[in-house]
Design a protein around this motif. Structure first.
Motif, mmCIF file in Angstrom:
data_model
loop_
_atom_site.group_PDB
_atom_site.id
_atom_site.type_symbol
_atom_site.label_atom_id
_atom_site.label_comp_id
_atom_site.label_asym_id
_atom_site.label_seq_id
_atom_site.Cartn_x
_atom_site.Cartn_y
_atom_site.Cartn_z
ATOM 1 N N ALA A 1 0.828 -1.206 0.000
ATOM 2 C CA ALA A 1 0.000 0.000 0.000
ATOM 3 C C ALA A 1 0.864 1.258 0.000
ATOM 4 O O ALA A 1 0.597 2.207 -0.745
ATOM 5 C CB ALA A 1 -0.939 -0.004 1.207
ATOM 6 N N VAL A 2 1.900 1.271 0.800
ATOM 7 C CA VAL A 2 2.789 2.434 0.879
ATOM 8 C C VAL A 2 3.508 2.633 -0.458
ATOM 9 O O VAL A 2 3.608 3.757 -0.964
ATOM 10 C CB VAL A 2 3.793 2.271 2.042
ATOM 11 C CG1 VAL A 2 4.876 3.330 2.001
ATOM 12 C CG2 VAL A 2 3.051 2.310 3.380
ATOM 13 N N LEU B 1 -5.525 1.481 -0.291
ATOM 14 C CA LEU B 1 -5.465 2.863 -0.738
ATOM 15 C C LEU B 1 -6.855 3.455 -0.559
ATOM 16 O O LEU B 1 -7.856 2.748 -0.710
ATOM 17 C CB LEU B 1 -5.079 2.936 -2.221
ATOM 18 C CG LEU B 1 -3.724 2.366 -2.583
ATOM 19 C CD1 LEU B 1 -3.529 2.411 -4.093
ATOM 20 C CD2 LEU B 1 -2.608 3.101 -1.879
ATOM 21 N N ARG B 2 -6.913 4.724 -0.233
ATOM 22 C CA ARG B 2 -8.210 5.390 -0.087
ATOM 23 C C ARG B 2 -8.376 6.395 -1.224
ATOM 24 O O ARG B 2 -7.762 7.453 -1.227
ATOM 25 C CB ARG B 2 -8.324 6.096 1.257
ATOM 26 C CG ARG B 2 -9.674 6.787 1.425
ATOM 27 C CD ARG B 2 -9.880 7.318 2.808
ATOM 28 N NE ARG B 2 -10.024 6.204 3.721
ATOM 29 C CZ ARG B 2 -9.787 6.299 5.029
ATOM 30 N NH1 ARG B 2 -9.387 7.443 5.555
ATOM 31 N NH2 ARG B 2 -9.946 5.254 5.812
ATOM 32 N N VAL C 1 -3.276 9.657 -3.431
ATOM 33 C CA VAL C 1 -4.108 8.545 -2.972
ATOM 34 C C VAL C 1 -3.410 7.956 -1.750
ATOM 35 O O VAL C 1 -2.447 7.202 -1.884
ATOM 36 C CB VAL C 1 -4.282 7.475 -4.079
ATOM 37 C CG1 VAL C 1 -5.190 6.356 -3.595
ATOM 38 C CG2 VAL C 1 -4.825 8.089 -5.361
ATOM 39 N N PRO C 2 -3.856 8.305 -0.548
ATOM 40 C CA PRO C 2 -3.149 7.875 0.645
ATOM 41 C C PRO C 2 -3.274 6.377 0.938
ATOM 42 O O PRO C 2 -4.278 5.745 0.620
ATOM 43 C CB PRO C 2 -3.795 8.699 1.765
ATOM 44 C CG PRO C 2 -5.124 9.088 1.234
ATOM 45 C CD PRO C 2 -5.001 9.156 -0.255
ATOM 46 N N ALA C 3 -2.217 5.859 1.551
ATOM 47 C CA ALA C 3 -2.221 4.474 2.032
ATOM 48 C C ALA C 3 -2.831 4.457 3.428
ATOM 49 O O ALA C 3 -2.480 5.270 4.284
ATOM 50 C CB ALA C 3 -0.797 3.930 2.073
ATOM 51 N N ILE C 4 -3.735 3.529 3.656
ATOM 52 C CA ILE C 4 -4.353 3.343 4.973
ATOM 53 C C ILE C 4 -3.837 2.017 5.498
ATOM 54 O O ILE C 4 -3.990 0.976 4.849
ATOM 55 C CB ILE C 4 -5.894 3.330 4.871
ATOM 56 C CG1 ILE C 4 -6.394 4.564 4.099
ATOM 57 C CG2 ILE C 4 -6.521 3.239 6.258
ATOM 58 C CD1 ILE C 4 -5.978 5.894 4.683
ATOM 59 N N ARG C 5 -3.201 2.055 6.647
ATOM 60 C CA ARG C 5 -2.522 0.866 7.166
ATOM 61 C C ARG C 5 -2.674 0.779 8.671
ATOM 62 O O ARG C 5 -3.178 1.717 9.291
ATOM 63 C CB ARG C 5 -1.069 0.918 6.743
ATOM 64 C CG ARG C 5 -0.377 2.183 7.166
ATOM 65 C CD ARG C 5 0.986 2.282 6.527
ATOM 66 N NE ARG C 5 1.779 3.249 7.245
ATOM 67 C CZ ARG C 5 2.199 4.383 6.721
ATOM 68 N NH1 ARG C 5 1.903 4.697 5.489
ATOM 69 N NH2 ARG C 5 2.917 5.208 7.432
#
Length: 69
Positions: free
Chosen positions: A11-12, A40-41, A25-29
């Protein structure tokens, strides 16, 4: 819109690759989500053009993160 990636590193890395293409597009972890469910959100609005959405879709396809046709 969540785009599932599974592992945090994936994701990162995907978020960084998208940012390199000018797409935020931020990574949500973890700890926000359970381990192994990083994502990804994608946040769309009426201000996004069809071309921008197509560009995002192409970028996600390039990263092999989407399954839909």
């Amino acid at each position: 819109i969540p785009v599932m990636c599974g592992e945090e590193r994936r994701a990162v890395d995907a978020a960084a690759a998208l940012l390199d293409r000018g797409l935020l597009v931020p990574a949500i972890r973890p700890p926000t989500v359970a381990p192994g469910t990083s994502r990804l959100r994608v946040a769309l609005s009426a201000a996004h053009t069809l071309e921008q959405i197509r560009e995002l879709r192409a970028a996600l396809d390039d990263l092999a993160l989407t399954d839909a046709p």
